[in-house]
Design a protein around this motif. Sequence first.
Motif, PDB file in Angstrom:
ATOM      1  N   GLU A 121      11.431  -9.027  38.325  1.00 18.49           N
ATOM      2  CA  GLU A 121      10.747  -9.534  39.508  1.00 18.49           C
ATOM      3  C   GLU A 121       9.296  -9.873  39.187  1.00 18.49           C
ATOM      4  N   SER A 122       8.762 -10.786  39.979  1.00 16.63           N
ATOM      5  CA  SER A 122       7.341 -11.115  39.900  1.00 16.63           C
ATOM      6  C   SER A 122       6.901 -11.654  41.254  1.00 16.63           C
ATOM      7  N   GLY A 123       5.584 -11.731  41.437  1.00 17.35           N
ATOM      8  CA  GLY A 123       5.052 -12.341  42.649  1.00 17.35           C
ATOM      9  C   GLY A 123       4.505 -11.374  43.675  1.00 17.35           C
ATOM     10  N   ALA A 138      -2.417  -9.065  56.542  1.00 20.69           N
ATOM     11  CA  ALA A 138      -1.401  -9.256  57.570  1.00 20.69           C
ATOM     12  C   ALA A 138      -1.426 -10.709  58.057  1.00 20.69           C
ATOM     13  N   GLY A 139      -0.243 -11.275  58.231  1.00 19.75           N
ATOM     14  CA  GLY A 139      -0.112 -12.671  58.618  1.00 19.75           C
ATOM     15  C   GLY A 139       0.011 -13.623  57.448  1.00 19.75           C
ATOM     16  N   GLY A 140      -0.242 -13.111  56.260  1.00 19.00           N
ATOM     17  CA  GLY A 140      -0.171 -13.944  55.071  1.00 19.00           C
ATOM     18  C   GLY A 140       1.246 -14.073  54.523  1.00 19.00           C
ATOM     19  N   SER A 141       1.341 -14.730  53.369  1.00 19.23           N
ATOM     20  CA  SER A 141       2.642 -15.009  52.756  1.00 19.23           C
ATOM     21  C   SER A 141       2.627 -14.651  51.277  1.00 19.23           C
ATOM     22  N   LEU A 142       3.803 -14.336  50.780  1.00 15.75           N
ATOM     23  CA  LEU A 142       4.037 -14.141  49.357  1.00 15.75           C
ATOM     24  C   LEU A 142       5.427 -14.672  49.032  1.00 15.75           C
ATOM     25  N   ARG A 143       5.605 -15.112  47.792  1.00 13.87           N
ATOM     26  CA  ARG A 143       6.936 -15.479  47.325  1.00 13.87           C
ATOM     27  C   ARG A 143       7.270 -14.649  46.097  1.00 13.87           C
ATOM     28  N   LEU A 144       8.313 -13.874  46.205  1.00 15.53           N
ATOM     29  CA  LEU A 144       8.800 -13.091  45.075  1.00 15.53           C
ATOM     30  C   LEU A 144       9.840 -13.895  44.303  1.00 15.53           C
ATOM     31  N   SER A 145       9.811 -13.726  43.000  1.00  8.34           N
ATOM     32  CA  SER A 145      10.794 -14.360  42.134  1.00  8.34           C
ATOM     33  C   SER A 145      11.562 -13.292  41.373  1.00  8.34           C
ATOM     34  N   PHE A 166      11.345 -13.886  56.671  1.00 13.64           N
ATOM     35  CA  PHE A 166      11.684 -13.930  55.254  1.00 13.64           C
ATOM     36  C   PHE A 166      12.829 -14.914  55.022  1.00 13.64           C
ATOM     37  N   SER A 167      12.849 -15.497  53.825  1.00 15.39           N
ATOM     38  CA  SER A 167      13.916 -16.424  53.470  1.00 15.39           C
ATOM     39  C   SER A 167      14.320 -16.208  52.016  1.00 15.39           C
ATOM     40  N   LEU A 225      12.389 -14.730  47.179  1.00 14.01           N
ATOM     41  CA  LEU A 225      12.249 -14.192  48.529  1.00 14.01           C
ATOM     42  C   LEU A 225      10.914 -14.692  49.064  1.00 14.01           C
ATOM     43  N   GLN A 226      10.979 -15.652  49.971  1.00 17.63           N
ATOM     44  CA  GLN A 226       9.776 -16.150  50.632  1.00 17.63           C
ATOM     45  C   GLN A 226       9.476 -15.256  51.821  1.00 17.63           C
ATOM     46  N   MET A 227       8.282 -14.694  51.832  1.00 20.17           N
ATOM     47  CA  MET A 227       7.902 -13.755  52.879  1.00 20.17           C
ATOM     48  C   MET A 227       6.699 -14.314  53.636  1.00 20.17           C
ATOM     49  N   ASP A 228       6.905 -14.622  54.899  1.00 21.21           N
ATOM     50  CA  ASP A 228       5.846 -15.162  55.745  1.00 21.21           C
ATOM     51  C   ASP A 228       5.523 -14.192  56.875  1.00 21.21           C
ATOM     52  N   THR A 229       4.377 -14.414  57.488  1.00 20.58           N
ATOM     53  CA  THR A 229       3.928 -13.576  58.607  1.00 20.58           C
ATOM     54  C   THR A 229       4.086 -12.099  58.261  1.00 20.58           C
TER      55      THR A 229
END
Length: 122
Positions: free
Chosen positions: A6-8, A14-21, A68-69, A81-85
Amino acid sequence: QVHLVESGGGLVQAGGSLRLSCAVSGGTFSSLAMGWFRQAPGKEREFVAALSWSHISTNYADSVKGRFSISRDNAKNTAYLQMDTLKPEDTAVYYCAATRIYSVMAERYDYWGQGTQVTVSS
């Protein structure tokens, strides 16, 4: 032997986004269902999201639905894993996992990554 990395992860407000790979090697990625799980300090590991090898089946934990998506790129042997809000309660170590039989249950997953820390500040 299937190997997952995993990375990312990181620190975000709070309210921000991250994308895990999750990069997968050593197996036939396109035949594996992928899942994301998380474990917060003092809590049990919990299911976050899962995606079948065919992209047909997808499941999310109620706590992340709409925020999340999960996705995958079979050409790159990578799941995302796209994580928003993001919320402070999303703070945890996030793990990706792989299985040959689609499931939302952690015990059905055969292969696991080492985890990546996600910290959401308020």
